[in-house]
Design a protein around this motif. Sequence first.
Motif, PDB file in Angstrom:
ATOM      1  N   VAL A 118      17.388  27.461  56.478  1.00 53.60           N
ATOM      2  CA  VAL A 118      17.674  28.898  56.434  1.00 53.60           C
ATOM      3  C   VAL A 118      18.941  29.217  57.195  1.00 53.60           C
ATOM      4  O   VAL A 118      19.872  29.819  56.657  1.00 53.60           O
ATOM      5  CB  VAL A 118      16.487  29.712  57.002  1.00 53.60           C
ATOM      6  N   SER A 119      18.987  28.806  58.465  1.00 55.54           N
ATOM      7  CA  SER A 119      20.138  29.166  59.281  1.00 55.54           C
ATOM      8  C   SER A 119      20.255  28.230  60.485  1.00 55.54           C
ATOM      9  O   SER A 119      19.253  27.946  61.141  1.00 55.54           O
ATOM     10  CB  SER A 119      20.012  30.609  59.776  1.00 55.54           C
ATOM     11  N   ALA A 262      15.154  31.990  46.808  1.00 54.21           N
ATOM     12  CA  ALA A 262      16.483  32.062  47.418  1.00 54.21           C
ATOM     13  C   ALA A 262      16.804  33.438  47.996  1.00 54.21           C
ATOM     14  O   ALA A 262      17.384  33.524  49.093  1.00 54.21           O
ATOM     15  CB  ALA A 262      17.538  31.645  46.393  1.00 54.21           C
ATOM     16  N   PRO A 263      16.448  34.557  47.327  1.00 59.66           N
ATOM     17  CA  PRO A 263      16.739  35.860  47.940  1.00 59.66           C
ATOM     18  C   PRO A 263      16.026  36.064  49.276  1.00 59.66           C
ATOM     19  O   PRO A 263      16.558  36.710  50.177  1.00 59.66           O
ATOM     20  CB  PRO A 263      16.244  36.859  46.884  1.00 59.66           C
ATOM     21  N   ASP A 266      17.919  33.973  51.820  1.00 56.13           N
ATOM     22  CA  ASP A 266      19.164  34.657  52.168  1.00 56.13           C
ATOM     23  C   ASP A 266      18.911  35.849  53.083  1.00 56.13           C
ATOM     24  O   ASP A 266      19.686  36.108  54.022  1.00 56.13           O
ATOM     25  CB  ASP A 266      19.876  35.124  50.896  1.00 56.13           C
ATOM     26  N   ALA A 269      18.178  34.516  56.548  1.00 58.92           N
ATOM     27  CA  ALA A 269      19.412  34.031  57.162  1.00 58.92           C
ATOM     28  C   ALA A 269      20.269  35.192  57.658  1.00 58.92           C
ATOM     29  O   ALA A 269      20.839  35.142  58.757  1.00 58.92           O
ATOM     30  CB  ALA A 269      20.196  33.181  56.168  1.00 58.92           C
ATOM     31  N   ALA A 270      20.363  36.244  56.851  1.00 59.33           N
ATOM     32  CA  ALA A 270      21.151  37.414  57.243  1.00 59.33           C
ATOM     33  C   ALA A 270      20.574  38.071  58.483  1.00 59.33           C
ATOM     34  O   ALA A 270      21.314  38.513  59.375  1.00 59.33           O
ATOM     35  CB  ALA A 270      21.208  38.410  56.091  1.00 59.33           C
ATOM     36  N   SER A 297      24.819  30.833  57.129  1.00 57.52           N
ATOM     37  CA  SER A 297      24.340  30.738  55.762  1.00 57.52           C
ATOM     38  C   SER A 297      23.427  29.536  55.541  1.00 57.52           C
ATOM     39  O   SER A 297      23.566  28.501  56.213  1.00 57.52           O
ATOM     40  CB  SER A 297      25.528  30.640  54.796  1.00 57.52           C
ATOM     41  N   PRO A 298      22.502  29.636  54.598  1.00 61.44           N
ATOM     42  CA  PRO A 298      21.664  28.480  54.253  1.00 61.44           C
ATOM     43  C   PRO A 298      22.481  27.276  53.788  1.00 61.44           C
ATOM     44  O   PRO A 298      22.126  26.134  54.093  1.00 61.44           O
ATOM     45  CB  PRO A 298      20.775  29.024  53.129  1.00 61.44           C
TER      46      PRO A 298
END
Length: 324
Positions: A118-119, A262-263, A266, A269-270, A297-298
């Motif tokens: 993820v991050s 994926a969303p 994301d 991660a954000a 970012s992933p």
Amino acid sequence: MNRRDLLGLGAAAALAPVAARAQAPAWPTQPVRLVVPFAAGGPTDIPARLFADELSKILPQRVIVENRTGAGVIVGSDAVAKAPKDGQTLLYTTVAHSVLRPLFPRLPFDPVADFTPVSLIGVIPMVITVNKDFPARTLQELVDRIRAEPGKYDYASSGNGGALHLATELLLRRNNLRANHVPYRGTAAAMPDVLNGSVPIIIDVATTCLPFVQRGETRALAVMDEQRLPQLPDVPTTAEAGFPGLLAYTWHMVMAPSGTPAPVVDAAAAAFGKVAAEPGVRQRLGDLAMRVVDNNSPAYAATWLEAERTKWETIIQEAGIRVD
């Protein structure tokens, strides 16, 4: 433009926010479990709880740290690997994850296929240190001494196959050196022998070694990072000491079960990136000797993880490291 065209544009404009909302991930929809496979109050747990507290302020749901210890990081990692693939359960782990496959061939999960990075939160560099009376004041002098008398010198670690052991083997393998590994059950158990000089060499995590160096009880020869530590401004990096590419860290990364949309990945991660960018958070992590990574970012996390896997698997194979 006729009335029909205007009505069509109006309808499209009205539907646009609805479409955007439909595409946006519904995350999180319930409290998020941030699983830490280490004990509460430790050097991994403290940053995880900092993120959990700050994320709880900006997300619609709370983030709760859950310490799942046992068999190193295996028990906690297994819990996340088998969790629902909805982003509600995340893993907060370290460099230990990158060496699971070569050290533990019979895991209850696949450390590569069962997780999605993820991050990457940040990195804490290793520091090459020696007993204060050891007759080497630079990294080059240490290398020269070990090379001149192969097998004479002992080095300590926090355990066989751990980050300290691997970082020292990286130094030895990259320079064709031979020294004797003395594993302990944790850094705290190793330090008395480092301080009395019976095992004079240890490559340690910056967070742990800083108090000893700052009190003059050990001597830092080089930081295994591309940047100097703010807490040790006079200690060169390994590149500055004449050993470019000799880099080793314990890093902190957030992962999700493989198959998480994926969303959602994301969005998570954000959120972690937003917290990591806060000046107060960066300062508190800096106090723990962590250098925050700006790219959250992933994709960057995945690239970093693969590079770390490749590096450490090579060292493990070359050194013949096994964990019984």
